[in-house]
Design a protein around this motif. Structure first.
Motif, short mmCIF file in Angstrom:
data_model
loop_
_atom_site.label_atom_id
_atom_site.label_comp_id
_atom_site.label_asym_id
_atom_site.label_seq_id
_atom_site.Cartn_x
_atom_site.Cartn_y
_atom_site.Cartn_z
N ILE A 460 0.83 -1.21 0.00
CA ILE A 460 0.00 0.00 0.00
C ILE A 460 0.86 1.26 0.00
N ILE A 461 1.93 1.27 0.81
CA ILE A 461 2.75 2.49 0.89
C ILE A 461 3.56 2.73 -0.38
N LYS A 462 3.59 1.74 -1.26
CA LYS A 462 4.26 1.92 -2.55
C LYS A 462 3.32 2.47 -3.63
N LEU A 463 2.03 2.52 -3.31
CA LEU A 463 1.05 3.06 -4.26
C LEU A 463 1.21 4.57 -4.38
N PRO A 464 0.77 5.18 -5.47
CA PRO A 464 0.98 6.62 -5.71
C PRO A 464 0.54 7.52 -4.56
N ASN A 465 -0.65 7.26 -4.01
CA ASN A 465 -1.16 8.07 -2.90
C ASN A 465 -1.35 7.24 -1.64
N GLN A 466 -0.61 6.15 -1.58
CA GLN A 466 -0.66 5.26 -0.42
C GLN A 466 -2.11 4.88 -0.07
N TYR A 467 -2.55 5.16 1.16
CA TYR A 467 -3.89 4.73 1.58
C TYR A 467 -5.01 5.52 0.91
N ASP A 468 -4.68 6.62 0.29
CA ASP A 468 -5.69 7.42 -0.42
C ASP A 468 -5.71 7.13 -1.92
N THR A 469 -5.00 6.09 -2.33
CA THR A 469 -4.97 5.72 -3.75
C THR A 469 -6.32 5.15 -4.18
N PHE A 470 -6.82 5.65 -5.27
CA PHE A 470 -8.07 5.16 -5.85
C PHE A 470 -7.77 3.87 -6.62
N ILE A 471 -8.45 2.77 -6.28
CA ILE A 471 -8.07 1.47 -6.83
C ILE A 471 -8.92 1.03 -8.02
N GLY A 472 -9.89 1.85 -8.44
CA GLY A 472 -10.69 1.52 -9.62
C GLY A 472 -11.81 0.54 -9.31
N GLU A 473 -12.68 0.34 -10.29
CA GLU A 473 -13.82 -0.54 -10.11
C GLU A 473 -13.37 -1.97 -9.86
N LYS A 474 -13.88 -2.56 -8.75
CA LYS A 474 -13.55 -3.92 -8.33
C LYS A 474 -12.05 -4.10 -8.10
N GLY A 475 -11.35 -2.99 -7.79
CA GLY A 475 -9.92 -3.07 -7.50
C GLY A 475 -9.09 -3.44 -8.70
N ILE A 476 -9.49 -2.94 -9.88
CA ILE A 476 -8.86 -3.36 -11.13
C ILE A 476 -7.37 -3.02 -11.18
N ARG A 477 -6.93 -2.04 -10.38
CA ARG A 477 -5.53 -1.62 -10.42
C ARG A 477 -4.63 -2.45 -9.50
N LEU A 478 -5.21 -3.46 -8.83
CA LEU A 478 -4.44 -4.29 -7.91
C LEU A 478 -4.31 -5.70 -8.45
N SER A 479 -3.28 -6.40 -8.01
CA SER A 479 -3.11 -7.81 -8.39
C SER A 479 -4.04 -8.67 -7.54
N GLY A 480 -4.14 -9.96 -7.89
CA GLY A 480 -5.01 -10.87 -7.14
C GLY A 480 -4.61 -10.98 -5.68
N GLY A 481 -3.29 -11.10 -5.45
CA GLY A 481 -2.80 -11.21 -4.07
C GLY A 481 -3.04 -9.95 -3.28
N GLU A 482 -2.89 -8.79 -3.92
CA GLU A 482 -3.12 -7.51 -3.24
C GLU A 482 -4.59 -7.35 -2.88
N LYS A 483 -5.47 -7.78 -3.76
CA LYS A 483 -6.90 -7.71 -3.47
C LYS A 483 -7.24 -8.58 -2.25
N GLN A 484 -6.67 -9.79 -2.21
CA GLN A 484 -6.96 -10.70 -1.11
C GLN A 484 -6.46 -10.13 0.21
N ARG A 485 -5.27 -9.54 0.20
CA ARG A 485 -4.74 -8.98 1.44
C ARG A 485 -5.53 -7.76 1.89
N LEU A 486 -6.02 -6.99 0.93
CA LEU A 486 -6.86 -5.84 1.26
C LEU A 486 -8.19 -6.32 1.86
N ALA A 487 -8.74 -7.39 1.29
CA ALA A 487 -9.98 -7.96 1.81
C ALA A 487 -9.76 -8.53 3.21
N LEU A 488 -8.59 -9.12 3.44
CA LEU A 488 -8.27 -9.65 4.77
C LEU A 488 -8.14 -8.51 5.77
N ALA A 489 -7.53 -7.40 5.35
CA ALA A 489 -7.42 -6.22 6.23
C ALA A 489 -8.81 -5.70 6.60
#
Length: 587
Positions: A460-489
């Motif tokens: 997350i901290i490597k994303l352009p705006n970190q926690y304020d980064t807009f991830i797009g519809e259904k998290g399209i800008r994230l990988s599968g593993g990143e989506k799962q970890r975000l869902a776990l969080a």
């Protein structure tokens, strides 16, 4: 649909959505009364001008009539502005309450309702039906009041001027109505078909855009184009037919109106030639005829619009009359789980032909990770659906400590549970917003802590705006593993007593899987963790493994125990080794 049901549905709609706005409705009635009265008075001023002022060259009276006519027009203009504002205000309020009630009701419906209802279809039903209805229904009532007042006022005034002409006008009303009602039945049918296809198209658009990655990767654009074209052509044909029927009804009555007008003008012409009438009277009658037939035709059209409104109201009530799920009835509050969850002789079927679960007995223990494995269709997800209280038509019992699931208030039950699904749904929002959905009151520090516990903070901290980064519809800008970890969080931030991960690592790489499993080892203290898995590398972190097959438990124990004692588990294990899914030196 029978007439009684139509009437009952219509008055239910009036009571629920229209009656609460009776004060504005009263104001609309009085503005309409004033506006219609002013319109009827205007030709009488011209009558007085033609028959009395002009022949006598009365200039002072001419100025007075001119002033009165000007005042009439200005007052009419102001009243129409007020009336339009009141109508639009009422329209938007009614639409707001219909959409809100539909949305709230749909959320309370059982899962079985959604099995054969696509989300795009339902959203279009809410938007399209209410949008169409609010114009039809509010305009219908406004026009009804206006035209009834106009017709009544014109007939009364015409009787005072020429009783014969007024009688003829009354006799012309039934044929007018007869010419119009011929098209109403077909128009209702076509309107309903058009609205249904619009809802289907809404689903088609949503599904296509949601699967755009798949469509492009398989070069399926042409196939989806053709699917859409067929439905669009049907909608075009129905829409054209609907407008043709409207036009046929309108133009047929217009022809009748034109013929009737000329007959009355001929009669008036004879009266003038015989000295029984005046030019002013013929002017007023011609103006009143236009207003009269226009209002009668509008009343007939109002009836058509009313019939269309009833069809759409019925579509709305088809949803509102769906019984809400039993899960929303009040029950015993549960705030925590001290020991665990027990399934005792639980049997469940989606239909009477096949049992999804058959005499299940198991114990999910606190401070432990329990994994449930089995082939596709073995009953793993059904087991969790029952746990969440999504279905209650099961045999046997499910206990949370000493409380049976059917007794528990489902809202409080789900407040102590968190689910990480196989395909986590991420919203078109920021990382922070998506995590905080698990706990809307969470502070920024709590969000960061949850991300760290799910091993999501580093990416997350490597994303352009970190926690304020807009991830797009259904998290399209994230990988599968990143989506799962975000869902776990998002699940962790709820601090749940029960954490359920349903095939949470089935579609991610081994590195992402290791990070999630590392998080689970830490998180199990003080809670129940349930892993639903197909990939066996995931469940090796579990303290206990349950093996399902065809809705039955065929094995339970540790990994090493099951390899020796459970042929189903050993078969799954060997199959995944041979496919390269599981390494031989698995921990």
């Amino acid at each position: 649909m029978n007439l009684k049901l139509e009437i009952d549905t219509f008055f239910a709609f009036i009571r629920t959505f229209v009656y609460p706005h009776w004060k504005i409705g009263t104001a609309i009635f009085f503005t309409t009364l004033l506006s219609s009265g002013l319109r009827i008075v205007r030709p009488l001023l011209i009558l007085f001008l033609i028959d009395n002022i002009l022949p006598n060259k009365d200039f002072p009276m001419l100025k007075g009539v001119f002033f009165l006519y000007f005042l009439n027009v200005i007052l009419g203009y102001v009243i129409l502005l007020i009336q339009d504002f009141l109508i639009e205000s009422t329209r938007q309020k009614i639409k707001f309450f219909i959409q809100l009630k539909l949305f709230k009701h749909i959320q309370l419906l059982p899962l079985s309702f959604f099995i054969d209802k696509e989300s795009g279809y339902l959203s279009t039903r809410i938007l399209s039906d209410t949008e169409t209805l609010d114009y039809m229904f509010v305009d219908t009532f406004a026009n009804l009041i206006t035209n009834i007042i106009t017709v009544a006022g014109i007939l009364i005034t015409t009787f005072a001027i020429n009783g014969t002409i007024a009688s003829i006008m009354i006799l012309l009303i039934p044929p007018h109505i007869l010419l119009s009602v011929m098209f109403i039945g077909k128009l209702k049918q076509v309107t309903n078909e058009t609205q249904e296809m619009r809802a289907t198209l809404g689903q088609e658009y949503q599904e296509t855009f949601g699967a755009i990655y798949f469509i492009k990767s398989f070069s399926l654009e042409k196939i989806f184009d053709l699917k859409l074209v067929r439905k669009l052509k049907f909608l075009v044909r129905r829409s054209v037919l609907r407008e043709y029927l409207r036009s046929l009804s309108s133009n047929t009555t217009s022809l009748f109106t034109a013929i009737s007008t000329w007959v009355i003008i001929y009669i008036l012409g004879i009266d003038i030639l015989q000295g029984r009438s005046s030019i002013g009277v013929i002017y007023v009658i011609i103006v009143y005829l236009n207003m009269f037939f226009s209002s009668v035709q509008s009343l007939i059209y109002t009836n058509t619009r009313f019939q269309q409104s009833v069809a759409i109201i019925r579509r709305i009530y088809q949803i509102l009359e769906e019984p809400i799920s039993n899960e929303y009835r009040k029950g015993v509050t549960i705030n925590n789980i001290n020991k665990g969850i027990v399934y005792r002789n639980v049997t469940f079927s989606y239909n009477s032909d096949k049992k999804a679960l058959n005499k299940i007995n198991l114990f999910f223990k606190k401070d432990k990770i329990t994994a449930v494995v089995g082939k596709t269709g073995s009953g793993k997800t059904t087991l969790i659906n029952l746990l969440l209280g999504l279905f209650e038509s099961y045999e046997g019992n499910i206990f949370f400590d000493n409380l049976e699931l059917r007794q528990i208030d489902k809202k409080t039950l789900r407040s102590i549970m968190a689910l990480v699904p196989q395909a986590p749904f991420l919203f078109s929002a920021s990382v922070r917003d998506n995590i905080s959905l698990g706990n809307p009151r969470a502070s920024y520090e709590m969000i960061i802590q949850a991300a760290k516990l799910s091993n999501a903070h580093d990416f997350i901290i490597k994303l352009p705006n970190q926690y304020d980064t807009f991830i797009g519809e259904k998290g399209i800008r994230l990988s599968g593993g990143e989506k799962q970890r975000l869902a776990l969080a998002r699940a962790i931030i709820r601090n749940p007593a029960v954490l359920i991960i349903d095939e949470g690592t089935s579609q991610i790489d081994s590195n992402s899987e290791d990070l999630i499993l590392e998080s689970l080892r830490y998180l199990k203290k003080g809670r129940i963790i349930i892993l639903i898995a197909h990939r066996l590398s995931t469940i090796l972190v579990a303290d206990r493994i349950i093996v399902l097959d065809a809705g039955k438990i065929v094995g339970a124990g540790t990994h090493d125990y099951l390899l020796v004692k459970c042929p189903h588990y050993r078969s799954l294990f060997e199959s995944q080794i041979s496919q390269g899914i599981l390494a031989v030196d698995t921990r």
